[in-house]
Design a protein around this motif. Structure first.
Motif, short mmCIF file in Angstrom:
data_model
loop_
_atom_site.label_atom_id
_atom_site.label_comp_id
_atom_site.label_asym_id
_atom_site.label_seq_id
_atom_site.Cartn_x
_atom_site.Cartn_y
_atom_site.Cartn_z
N ARG A 8 0.82 -1.18 0.12
CA ARG A 8 -0.12 -0.19 0.16
C ARG A 8 0.94 1.21 0.21
O ARG A 8 0.60 2.10 -0.63
N GLN A 9 2.08 1.33 0.95
CA GLN A 9 2.91 2.30 0.75
C GLN A 9 3.41 2.64 -0.21
O GLN A 9 3.70 3.85 -1.00
N LEU A 10 3.97 1.45 -1.14
CA LEU A 10 4.67 1.59 -2.50
C LEU A 10 3.87 2.10 -3.41
O LEU A 10 4.33 3.08 -4.18
N GLN A 11 2.36 1.52 -3.35
CA GLN A 11 1.60 2.16 -4.37
C GLN A 11 1.32 3.42 -4.31
O GLN A 11 1.23 4.09 -5.32
N ALA A 13 3.27 5.82 -3.00
CA ALA A 13 4.36 6.95 -3.20
C ALA A 13 4.52 6.83 -4.79
O ALA A 13 4.74 8.08 -5.08
N LEU A 14 4.30 5.76 -5.51
CA LEU A 14 4.41 5.86 -6.94
C LEU A 14 2.95 6.57 -7.57
O LEU A 14 3.38 7.15 -8.44
N LYS A 15 2.01 6.34 -7.09
CA LYS A 15 0.91 6.94 -7.77
C LYS A 15 0.82 8.39 -7.57
O LYS A 15 0.62 9.18 -8.21
N HIS A 16 1.61 9.06 -6.07
CA HIS A 16 1.49 10.44 -5.93
C HIS A 16 2.92 10.89 -6.37
O HIS A 16 3.28 12.25 -6.04
N GLN A 17 3.76 10.35 -6.86
CA GLN A 17 5.08 10.53 -7.26
C GLN A 17 5.86 11.19 -6.06
O GLN A 17 6.46 12.01 -6.35
N SER A 21 12.79 7.68 0.93
CA SER A 21 14.38 7.27 1.15
C SER A 21 14.81 5.98 0.93
O SER A 21 14.05 5.07 0.78
N ILE A 22 16.00 5.79 0.72
CA ILE A 22 16.41 4.51 0.20
C ILE A 22 16.30 3.59 1.54
O ILE A 22 15.96 2.28 1.42
N LYS A 23 16.38 4.18 2.95
CA LYS A 23 16.02 3.15 4.08
C LYS A 23 14.48 2.72 4.09
O LYS A 23 14.46 1.51 4.02
N LYS A 24 13.76 3.55 3.74
CA LYS A 24 12.34 3.40 3.62
C LYS A 24 11.98 2.52 2.18
O LYS A 24 11.17 1.31 2.64
N LEU A 25 12.59 2.65 1.26
CA LEU A 25 12.48 1.69 0.10
C LEU A 25 12.81 0.38 0.39
O LEU A 25 12.17 -0.68 0.21
N ASN A 26 13.98 0.16 0.98
CA ASN A 26 14.50 -1.00 1.44
C ASN A 26 13.61 -1.93 2.35
O ASN A 26 13.50 -3.08 2.28
N GLU A 27 13.24 -1.18 3.32
CA GLU A 27 12.11 -1.67 4.25
C GLU A 27 10.89 -2.31 3.59
O GLU A 27 10.54 -3.27 4.00
N ILE A 28 10.58 -1.42 2.61
CA ILE A 28 9.17 -1.77 2.04
C ILE A 28 9.56 -3.08 1.07
O ILE A 28 8.89 -4.24 1.21
N LEU A 29 10.73 -3.06 0.50
CA LEU A 29 10.92 -4.19 -0.49
C LEU A 29 11.12 -5.47 0.32
O LEU A 29 10.87 -6.48 -0.25
#
Length: 89
Positions: A8-11, A13-17, A21-29
């Motif tokens: 949900r968080q990734l969608q 972030a991508l939808k609203h462009q 942060s890299i730390k947050k993206l790593n955590e999501i992935l």
């Protein structure tokens, strides 16, 4: 973080462009069990192995004479045998 929350968080972030942060993206992935490392290498190695097996099998079949079925003719031989006509006869 659970899978659905990470998705949900990734969608969002991508939808609203939005910038992540890299730390947050790593955590999501990581929550989504997503990895850039290894997956391509394993698949590539598997496919290369399959290609080697098929190539080896093809070579074996050709050396055994199984690659050419009965009545096999090269394309040029078929063309010549089908178009042998006499002119003026």
């Amino acid at each position: 973080m659970k899978y659905h929350e990470a998705k949900r968080q990734l969608q969002h972030a991508l939808k609203h462009q939005q910038t992540i942060s890299i730390k947050k993206l790593n955590e999501i992935l990581q929550s989504m069990n997503f990895s850039f490392e290894g997956a391509q290498d394993e698949e590539t190695q598997y496919l290369k192995g399959e290609i080697k097996k098929l190539t080896k099998q093809l070579r074996k079949n050709r050396s055994d004479g199984n690659g050419k079925g009965k009545g096999y003719k090269r394309t040029s031989e078929r063309f010549e045998s089908n178009h042998n006509t006499t002119i003026g006869g």
